[in-house]
Design a protein around this motif. Structure first.
Motif, PDB file in Angstrom:
ATOM      1  N   ILE A   1     147.785 -95.396  37.838  1.00  0.00           N
ATOM      2  CA  ILE A   1     146.420 -94.869  37.921  1.00  0.00           C
ATOM      3  C   ILE A   1     146.347 -93.605  37.078  1.00  0.00           C
ATOM      4  CG2 ILE A   1     144.693 -93.835  39.462  1.00  0.00           C
ATOM      5  CD1 ILE A   1     145.788 -95.596  41.703  1.00  0.00           C
ATOM      6  N   VAL A   2     145.301 -93.467  36.304  1.00  0.00           N
ATOM      7  CA  VAL A   2     145.109 -92.286  35.474  1.00  0.00           C
ATOM      8  C   VAL A   2     143.829 -91.579  35.874  1.00  0.00           C
ATOM      9  CG1 VAL A   2     143.984 -93.674  33.677  1.00  0.00           C
ATOM     10  CG2 VAL A   2     144.886 -91.411  33.125  1.00  0.00           C
ATOM     11  N   LEU A   3     143.875 -90.251  35.917  1.00  0.00           N
ATOM     12  CA  LEU A   3     142.690 -89.423  36.125  1.00  0.00           C
ATOM     13  C   LEU A   3     142.342 -88.793  34.789  1.00  0.00           C
ATOM     14  CD1 LEU A   3     143.599 -87.576  39.471  1.00  0.00           C
ATOM     15  CD2 LEU A   3     142.828 -89.923  39.110  1.00  0.00           C
ATOM     16  N   PRO A   4     141.256 -89.207  34.137  1.00  0.00           N
ATOM     17  CA  PRO A   4     140.898 -88.658  32.821  1.00  0.00           C
ATOM     18  C   PRO A   4     140.615 -87.161  32.882  1.00  0.00           C
ATOM     19  CG  PRO A   4     139.705 -90.695  33.281  1.00  0.00           C
ATOM     20  CD  PRO A   4     140.355 -90.271  34.565  1.00  0.00           C
ATOM     21  N   LEU A   5     140.519 -86.568  31.689  1.00  0.00           N
ATOM     22  CA  LEU A   5     140.245 -85.136  31.598  1.00  0.00           C
ATOM     23  C   LEU A   5     138.905 -84.797  32.240  1.00  0.00           C
ATOM     24  CD1 LEU A   5     141.327 -84.233  27.947  1.00  0.00           C
ATOM     25  CD2 LEU A   5     142.700 -84.263  30.024  1.00  0.00           C
ATOM     26  N   ALA A   6     138.886 -83.677  32.940  1.00  0.00           N
ATOM     27  CA  ALA A   6     137.651 -83.165  33.544  1.00  0.00           C
ATOM     28  C   ALA A   6     137.581 -81.672  33.286  1.00  0.00           C
ATOM     29  CB  ALA A   6     137.622 -83.456  35.042  1.00  0.00           C
ATOM     30  N   ASP A   7     136.399 -81.178  33.022  1.00  0.00           N
ATOM     31  CA  ASP A   7     136.205 -79.748  32.783  1.00  0.00           C
ATOM     32  C   ASP A   7     136.038 -79.066  34.136  1.00  0.00           C
ATOM     33  OD1 ASP A   7     135.860 -77.330  31.619  1.00  0.00           O
ATOM     34  OD2 ASP A   7     133.867 -77.720  30.792  1.00  0.00           O
ATOM     35  N   LEU A   8     137.149 -78.610  34.696  1.00  0.00           N
ATOM     36  CA  LEU A   8     137.145 -78.022  36.029  1.00  0.00           C
ATOM     37  C   LEU A   8     137.227 -76.507  35.944  1.00  0.00           C
ATOM     38  CD1 LEU A   8     139.713 -80.466  37.692  1.00  0.00           C
ATOM     39  CD2 LEU A   8     137.223 -80.546  37.872  1.00  0.00           C
ATOM     40  N   PRO A   9     136.621 -75.793  36.880  1.00  0.00           N
ATOM     41  CA  PRO A   9     136.706 -74.327  36.875  1.00  0.00           C
ATOM     42  C   PRO A   9     138.076 -73.861  37.327  1.00  0.00           C
ATOM     43  CG  PRO A   9     135.535 -75.069  38.818  1.00  0.00           C
ATOM     44  CD  PRO A   9     135.801 -76.293  37.991  1.00  0.00           C
ATOM     45  N   ASN A  10     138.413 -72.629  36.986  1.00  0.00           N
ATOM     46  CA  ASN A  10     139.657 -72.034  37.466  1.00  0.00           C
ATOM     47  C   ASN A  10     139.618 -71.901  38.989  1.00  0.00           C
ATOM     48  OD1 ASN A  10     141.556 -71.595  35.444  1.00  0.00           O
ATOM     49  ND2 ASN A  10     140.548 -69.735  34.716  1.00  0.00           N
ATOM     50  N   PRO A  11     140.766 -72.025  39.659  1.00  0.00           N
ATOM     51  CA  PRO A  11     140.781 -71.868  41.119  1.00  0.00           C
ATOM     52  C   PRO A  11     140.195 -70.528  41.541  1.00  0.00           C
ATOM     53  CG  PRO A  11     142.893 -72.716  40.341  1.00  0.00           C
ATOM     54  CD  PRO A  11     142.107 -72.352  39.115  1.00  0.00           C
ATOM     55  N   GLY A  12     139.281 -70.584  42.492  1.00  0.00           N
ATOM     56  CA  GLY A  12     138.657 -69.372  43.007  1.00  0.00           C
ATOM     57  C   GLY A  12     137.491 -68.856  42.195  1.00  0.00           C
ATOM     58  N   ALA A  13     137.240 -69.450  41.033  1.00  0.00           N
ATOM     59  CA  ALA A  13     136.139 -68.999  40.177  1.00  0.00           C
ATOM     60  C   ALA A  13     134.807 -69.554  40.673  1.00  0.00           C
ATOM     61  CB  ALA A  13     136.372 -69.421  38.737  1.00  0.00           C
ATOM     62  N   THR A  14     133.728 -68.814  40.409  1.00  0.00           N
ATOM     63  CA  THR A  14     132.367 -69.246  40.758  1.00  0.00           C
ATOM     64  C   THR A  14     131.521 -69.283  39.496  1.00  0.00           C
ATOM     65  OG1 THR A  14     132.612 -68.165  42.920  1.00  0.00           O
ATOM     66  CG2 THR A  14     130.394 -68.844  42.269  1.00  0.00           C
ATOM     67  N   PRO A  15     131.521 -70.402  38.765  1.00  0.00           N
ATOM     68  CA  PRO A  15     130.784 -70.468  37.504  1.00  0.00           C
ATOM     69  C   PRO A  15     129.272 -70.386  37.723  1.00  0.00           C
ATOM     70  CG  PRO A  15     132.399 -72.260  37.722  1.00  0.00           C
ATOM     71  CD  PRO A  15     132.253 -71.641  39.060  1.00  0.00           C
ATOM     72  N   SER A  16     128.584 -69.949  36.692  1.00  0.00           N
ATOM     73  CA  SER A  16     127.129 -69.917  36.727  1.00  0.00           C
ATOM     74  C   SER A  16     126.589 -71.336  36.634  1.00  0.00           C
ATOM     75  CB  SER A  16     126.599 -69.076  35.567  1.00  0.00           C
ATOM     76  OG  SER A  16     126.941 -69.673  34.327  1.00  0.00           O
TER      77      SER A  16
END
Length: 470
Positions: free
Chosen positions: A151-166
């Protein structure tokens, strides 16, 4: 590239499959995984504290999660040169993973190390043993084609742990993930790998509110549904919103929103998660804590702990197993006093035995969940409520010294200390020079009243070096 239909839904509380449910995940050449179930988190392809032979002999773990960033520290990493047979997969061969165990490969660790800089429109930032670097879609696709995980999980644009993006950045994350997924499918479609060794794709569902990623989820449910074999959910709170997409209901849902306690596991299963990625098994074993919980919970008037601290002096002479009646290798062959002795002596066998026991407890925990679900949703919900009342909300803290942290001596933020302190001191620093005067006998006959001559007096300069091993 077409997605494999690898999941069979056996029973669910609702026709749309939005609540707790029973199922079976079947992959070619692997042992079927009855769900709900869990997969173990690895460190560089191995379950911490367990060698491949002991992993196979003493555990019943159905699948493991691996991170690509742990294998690509070089331009041509050793994993790429591992010989494989006609029907074997390179990832299995390199990690000595049992042939019956399912391999799941994603780009980053679970949980990922925070990066000093974010992803770009065409790359994600990963952390290898030699530092941070970027991975492109073509590079990631080439690794998947070569390693052939189940099983492969493709690339995802995830935020840094603990970050709160706008909100603006969240929308950009969704757009990038959709674009990367499309490019990944296009490149995989050009692959010459056979269907028998292809990888099943679990599309990422981002830790973003539904109003921001609704169009991306619609894209999954309508445009690329035939290419998907499952979903990798990074925030389980979005699961109720997926009810609006009936075509996604038959897909297995893998939680990458790692639960910290068995209470959180039950909550995720109640929301519709089929497979949980568990990190707390490793951290609990590291702490020297043996798990003691079960499902359904036993009848008791007293709130029970989720585990026992094996560092406690009360186990010095205890010849009882960790859990009475437990059938794991640790409990049937050894007792608490021996385990405490191993931990105090810093013997790695102590953590080996704890890891075997804790994985057995978790496996029995999920078996109890499946058995209870088979009796009906009402029975399951009642057992969940009783479990919450029967056990403490958190694991006990181990009071002893933990083993050296797995990973690397990294500094993800300026000024932060290394995760591991050096095991040896610098032989050049802190050296003290002392003079040791030694008498050296010469060939001249000595007498009791004869003074030692200056020529016979030798001064030796010695370096006293403090050193030690952690």
């Amino acid at each position: 590239m077409s997605g494999r239909k690898i999941f069979e839904l056996i029973a669910s509380a609702a026709a749309d499959g939005s609540a707790a449910r029973l199922g079976k995940l079947s992959l070619p050449g692997r042992k079927a995984i009855e769900t709900p179930n869990f997969i173990a988190a690895t460190s560089r392809g191995s379950v911490p504290h367990l060698t491949p032979d002991n992993f196979k002999r003493h555990t019943t773990v159905s699948g493991v999660y691996m991170a690509l960033e742990e294998f690509i520290e070089k331009k041509e990493p050793p994993i790429q040169h591992t010989p494989v047979g006609e029907t074997s997969r390179r990832l299995h061969s390199f990690t000595a993973l049992p042939s019956s165990t399912v391999s799941i490969l994603g780009p980053r660790r679970c949980a990922a190390v925070a990066t000093p800089f974010g992803n770009t429109p065409k790359t994600i930032t990963v952390f290898t043993s030699t530092g941070f670097r970027n991975v492109t879609i073509p590079e990631f696709t080439s690794y998947i084609q070569s390693l052939q995980p189940d099983i492969v999980l493709p690339l995802a644009d995830l935020p840094n742990p603990g970050a709160t993006p706008s909100s603006k950045k969240l929308a950009r994350m969704v757009d990038r993930t959709e674009m990367w997924l499309g490019e990944f499918f296009d490149r995989m479609a050009l692959s010459k790998s056979s269907d028998t060794l292809g990888s099943s794709v679990f599309a990422p569902v981002l830790p973003v509110g539904h109003p921001i990623q609704w169009d991306y989820i619609r894209h999954l449910s309508e445009d690329v549904i035939e290419k998907l074999s499952g979903l990798a959910v990074y925030d389980t709170n979005i699961l109720p919103d997926l009810v609006s997409y009936p075509s996604l209901a038959p897909l297995p849902k893998l939680s990458m929103d790692t639960p910290r306690t068995p209470h959180e596991v039950l909550r995720q299963i109640s929301l519709g998660i089929d497979i949980c990625t568990l990190m707390f098994v490793n951290s609990t074993s590291d702490a020297g804590v043996g798990m003691t919980f079960s499902f359904p919970p036993p009848s008791s008037d007293k709130v029970q702990p989720l585990g026992i601290n094996m560092w406690s002096p009360e186990h010095d002479t205890a010849v009882a197993p960790l859990v009475e009646g437990c059938q794991c290798y640790t409990c049937t062959k050894h007792h608490r006093a021996y385990l405490r002795h191993l931990l105090n002596a810093k013997e790695m066998l102590g953590w080996n035995l704890l890891q075997i026991h804790n994985h057995h407890v978790v496996n029995e925990f999920f078996a109890g969940i499946r058995e209870t679900l088979g009796k009906g949703q009402a029975v399951f919900e009642d057992a969940v409520n009783r479990f919450a009342a029967a056990y403490e909300p958190l694991f006990p803290e181990g009071t002893g010294e933990r083993p050296r942290a797995r990973g690397y001596h990294f500094k993800s933020e300026a000024g932060s200390e290394k995760i591991n302190k050096p095991a040896w001191t610098d032989l050049e620093k802190g050296a003290e020079v002392t003079e040791i005067t030694s008498l050296v006998e010469d060939d001249t006959p000595s007498s009791e009243d004869q003074d030692v001559t200056p020529a016979a007096r030798v001064t030796i300069k010695a370096t006293a070096v403090p050193f030690g091993f952690e």
